[in-house]
Design a protein around this motif. Sequence first.
Motif, short mmCIF file in Angstrom:
data_model
loop_
_atom_site.label_atom_id
_atom_site.label_comp_id
_atom_site.label_asym_id
_atom_site.label_seq_id
_atom_site.Cartn_x
_atom_site.Cartn_y
_atom_site.Cartn_z
N ARG A 191 25.65 17.28 1.31
CA ARG A 191 26.89 16.83 1.97
C ARG A 191 27.86 17.80 1.20
NH1 ARG A 191 25.35 11.55 2.38
NH2 ARG A 191 26.31 10.92 0.50
N LEU A 192 27.84 17.82 -0.22
CA LEU A 192 28.87 18.64 -0.88
C LEU A 192 28.78 20.03 -0.71
CD1 LEU A 192 28.70 16.69 -4.37
CD2 LEU A 192 30.60 16.77 -2.63
N MET A 193 27.31 20.50 -0.49
CA MET A 193 27.22 22.04 -0.04
C MET A 193 27.91 22.37 1.25
SD MET A 193 23.47 22.96 -1.37
CE MET A 193 23.48 24.54 -0.72
N GLN A 200 34.94 27.44 2.02
CA GLN A 200 34.59 29.08 1.72
C GLN A 200 35.19 29.59 2.78
OE1 GLN A 200 30.98 31.35 1.51
NE2 GLN A 200 31.52 31.28 -0.79
N GLN A 201 34.78 29.34 4.13
CA GLN A 201 35.19 30.08 5.38
C GLN A 201 36.65 29.68 5.50
OE1 GLN A 201 32.99 31.91 6.98
NE2 GLN A 201 31.73 31.39 5.36
N GLU A 202 37.20 28.61 5.26
CA GLU A 202 38.55 28.30 5.67
C GLU A 202 39.54 29.11 4.48
OE1 GLU A 202 40.25 24.32 6.68
OE2 GLU A 202 38.25 23.68 6.04
N MET A 203 38.82 29.29 3.55
CA MET A 203 39.36 29.90 2.50
C MET A 203 39.71 31.54 2.66
SD MET A 203 39.02 29.81 -1.61
CE MET A 203 37.23 30.03 -1.51
N ILE A 204 38.54 31.97 3.30
CA ILE A 204 38.62 33.19 3.70
C ILE A 204 39.49 33.53 5.02
CG2 ILE A 204 37.17 35.19 4.56
CD1 ILE A 204 34.70 34.02 2.87
N ILE A 209 45.32 27.63 2.50
CA ILE A 209 44.86 26.39 2.41
C ILE A 209 44.90 25.98 1.01
CG2 ILE A 209 43.55 26.33 4.75
CD1 ILE A 209 41.24 26.52 3.04
N LEU A 210 44.80 26.82 0.13
CA LEU A 210 44.75 26.85 -1.04
C LEU A 210 45.98 26.01 -1.74
CD1 LEU A 210 43.19 29.99 -2.65
CD2 LEU A 210 42.05 27.89 -2.56
N LEU A 211 47.12 26.20 -1.09
CA LEU A 211 48.32 25.61 -1.22
C LEU A 211 48.55 24.09 -0.79
CD1 LEU A 211 51.09 28.46 -0.76
CD2 LEU A 211 50.22 27.61 -2.80
N ILE A 212 47.89 24.03 0.35
CA ILE A 212 47.75 22.52 1.10
C ILE A 212 46.70 21.92 0.34
CG2 ILE A 212 47.41 21.48 3.19
CD1 ILE A 212 47.74 24.17 4.39
N GLU A 213 45.54 22.25 -0.19
CA GLU A 213 44.50 21.36 -0.68
C GLU A 213 44.38 21.73 -2.18
OE1 GLU A 213 40.87 21.36 1.44
OE2 GLU A 213 41.59 21.80 3.22
N ALA A 214 45.66 21.00 -2.67
CA ALA A 214 45.85 21.21 -4.42
C ALA A 214 44.62 20.82 -4.93
CB ALA A 214 46.98 20.70 -4.65
N LEU A 280 27.54 28.05 -5.18
CA LEU A 280 28.43 28.20 -4.19
C LEU A 280 29.75 27.80 -4.95
CD1 LEU A 280 28.83 28.66 -1.44
CD2 LEU A 280 28.27 26.34 -0.77
N VAL A 281 29.82 26.93 -5.60
CA VAL A 281 31.16 26.36 -6.13
C VAL A 281 31.62 27.40 -7.11
CG1 VAL A 281 32.28 24.72 -7.80
CG2 VAL A 281 30.68 23.84 -6.11
#
Length: 502
Positions: A191-193, A200-204, A209-214, A280-281
């Motif tokens: 699940r974590l993976m 990762q896909q959203e970040m790319i 989203i790095l600002l939203i999901e602090a 991955l992390v």
Amino acid sequence: MNESWEGFAGRMQRLNPLFELGRGMEVGELKPYLQTILMQVLLTIFYRELNDDDHRRKSDIKYMVEDTMKQMKLLADEKQVERITSGLLYSGKEEYSQPFEAYYYDEVRQSWETQVFRYVTMDELYTNLEIGSSIVYKLTDIAQEMIFMSREMAEEFSITIEQLYSIQLIKNGNFLKATRNLDHLISRVNRLMAKEFSFQQEMINNPKILLIEAERQRADNRIEIEKQFEEEKNHFRTITSMIEKTKRQNAEDDLIHRELVLLQEKIGHSRQLHDRFAKLVIQNISYEIKLKAENPSLFWENSLVSFREHIYENWFLKEGVQSFTDVETILSPLFSPKNEFILPLDWIWGEQEFDEKEEMEVVEEDEEKERLAYQRITNWDSVVKAWSYVFQYLQTHQEFSLTNLKELPYEVQDLWFEESETIDLWMMFDKKPLKVQVLHRKEETINDEREILLYKLMQEYPQFTKFEGLKIYTEFDHRAEPFLWYEMKITPFKICIEEEIR
């Protein structure tokens, strides 16, 4: 028989301990909170058991009850705490120490049966009654199952806890149960993976989203995360070592040997998954660092919340809305007649952009007064000069209280009233901490007025470039009382500077 009856008795035997938890206790106003309090106490016992902590005697459980209620901001007297504690250990009076009982319907026998159970039982490993010590309690299988049921719903356990639990099971010789627990671990890692890959896909696709999901911004904590993964690897090594040792000790017992081989295979699979998850992390953390280094402008926080960006793009488009009520909640303040502070748009525009001046025509009395409008321009020279005294003080003392304003020379105090922005900036500094990053930027790219002030201060007074990279924040000055300063009643707070911890 209807398929809904299949396994009904078993289901009820799993649910009865939940239904009976805290039932029948007379604790007055605390009754509605009993199940929550007792569930937290069971969790505390469970974690202590996992960590080989023998502080699980009745006196310790009583302390757990008190601590839980304190955490939940509930009040109880000594009698109530004692009743809740004993109500978890046994049913009825202490001298009888009776187990709990509950009825369930057995669909096979077609009769009502009685289920007898306890939530805690004596931990023989830590209890030594022969020398007069108190009983150390541990959770029964039924209570453990309650924990696991809540875990599956809340996904509460971390990989580390799953590993510790497996170690505990292997220590107790429960190899089959340890193997089943590894299924939970594998499920958890999977699940974590999946979440990490999705992130990762959203970040790319959308680095913002790095600002939203602090909470997902882990780049600054990379060392701690790598340390955590190393700790988890050590747990895998411990489990493997324990299995090898147990295999040698039970080499002639085929049944145990087969169970250990199965357990070992599960461990190998779990370990591979864990290594892939760790990779991955770390890979995502590298992406975060790279995105921030190559696109710093994306991560400068704006001073104002934008409806389009923060509400529409980052919430409505991304998350959607569950009901029209959400839409109404967002939009109604814009239109509701109950809003007490709505000014006509043209008034607001005039207030912010224009400074009207009235010119009197003295030659021709019949002509009407002519009203000319000029665009209002902030005199930043005055603002910067006024604020330069504050930052001089900050350089030496790292904090400046608003009350110090009235102690400045009178000619300096006069500066603070030349431009309204000079006073307004105090309120802007009180909004949220600001990390100073203006030195290498162009003024026209700066929107935050605090940053504009700092940029101009650094241009005018080069000694203030030392503030670059520091964090500026405000604190309420508890020592100072509200004070009057030129007919303004001011609540004191102070501006502080702090070097960012790297």
